[in-house]
Design an enzyme around this catalytic site. Structure first.
Site, PDB file in Angstrom:
ATOM      1  N   GLY A 180     -90.507  89.339  49.935  1.00  0.00           N
ATOM      2  CA  GLY A 180     -87.737  89.371  49.696  1.00  0.00           C
ATOM      3  C   GLY A 180     -87.722  88.788  49.381  1.00  0.00           C
ATOM      4  O   GLY A 180     -87.796  87.582  48.684  1.00  0.00           O
ATOM      5  N   GLU A 181     -86.543  88.394  49.812  1.00  0.00           N
ATOM      6  CA  GLU A 181     -85.167  87.602  48.798  1.00  0.00           C
ATOM      7  C   GLU A 181     -85.811  86.351  50.277  1.00  0.00           C
ATOM      8  O   GLU A 181     -85.866  86.063  50.728  1.00  0.00           O
ATOM      9  CB  GLU A 181     -83.560  88.360  48.998  1.00  0.00           C
ATOM     10  CG  GLU A 181     -84.131  89.486  47.841  1.00  0.00           C
ATOM     11  CD  GLU A 181     -82.957  89.889  47.762  1.00  0.00           C
ATOM     12  OE1 GLU A 181     -81.338  89.542  47.348  1.00  0.00           O
ATOM     13  OE2 GLU A 181     -82.334  91.819  46.710  1.00  0.00           O
ATOM     14  N   GLY A 182     -83.941  85.422  49.248  1.00  0.00           N
ATOM     15  CA  GLY A 182     -84.045  84.379  49.976  1.00  0.00           C
ATOM     16  C   GLY A 182     -83.654  84.331  51.511  1.00  0.00           C
ATOM     17  O   GLY A 182     -83.996  84.040  52.747  1.00  0.00           O
TER      18      GLY A 182
END
Length: 142
Positions: free
Chosen positions: A30-32
């Site tokens: 996933g994203e940060g």
């Protein structure tokens, strides 16, 4: 997510073991923002049982944990061309312990361990790791 992280007992583990335990329980994709949220909740749970440790506060645990993951990714992801160096790791964490620096020997120990022992999500490799066995032990507790 908070309830999941609170199922872990980090009280008898150091920060390196605790991060490895957490990350061996699932795969971060996933994203940060997602990673940041996971480490935000982890830092609260870890600091609760390590208030008299080298970490000045939860924010220091959070920053350190995120830096740990960035170091691991840099050293073990084949897509990363410029690998993190020990001086770079020190610079990344400079002043991040509530305005103080982390002990250089501590950072050296972490850097060398992360460099030597990559996380693995391959079940055949994972079953030989201490974090995997700690995860099984903690699953039996729950």
């Amino acid at each position: 997510l908070k309830e999941f992280i609170n199922l872990f007992d980090f009280s008898h583990l150091d920060i390196n073991q605790s991060i490895r335990l957490l990350l061996s329980s699932f795969r971060i994709l996933g994203e940060g923002q997602i990673v940041d949220r996971i480490f935000d909740l982890f830092s609260v749970a870890f600091y609760k049982t390590h208030k008299n440790s080298i970490f000045e506060n939860e924010a220091a645990v959070h920053i350190f944990s995120y830096s740990w993951l960035m170091l691991h990714t840099s050293l073990h992801n084949t897509n990363v061309m410029k690998k993190e160096t020990f001086p770079g790791f020190i610079d990344m964490l400079k002043g991040q312990n509530n305005g103080k620096d982390f002990d250089v020997e501590f950072l050296s120990s972490i850097f060398n361990d992360v460099k030597k022992v990559p996380l693995s999500f391959d079940k055949n490799v994972q079953t030989n790791s201490p974090s995997y066995w700690e995860l099984l032990k903690q699953q039996d507790r729950v």
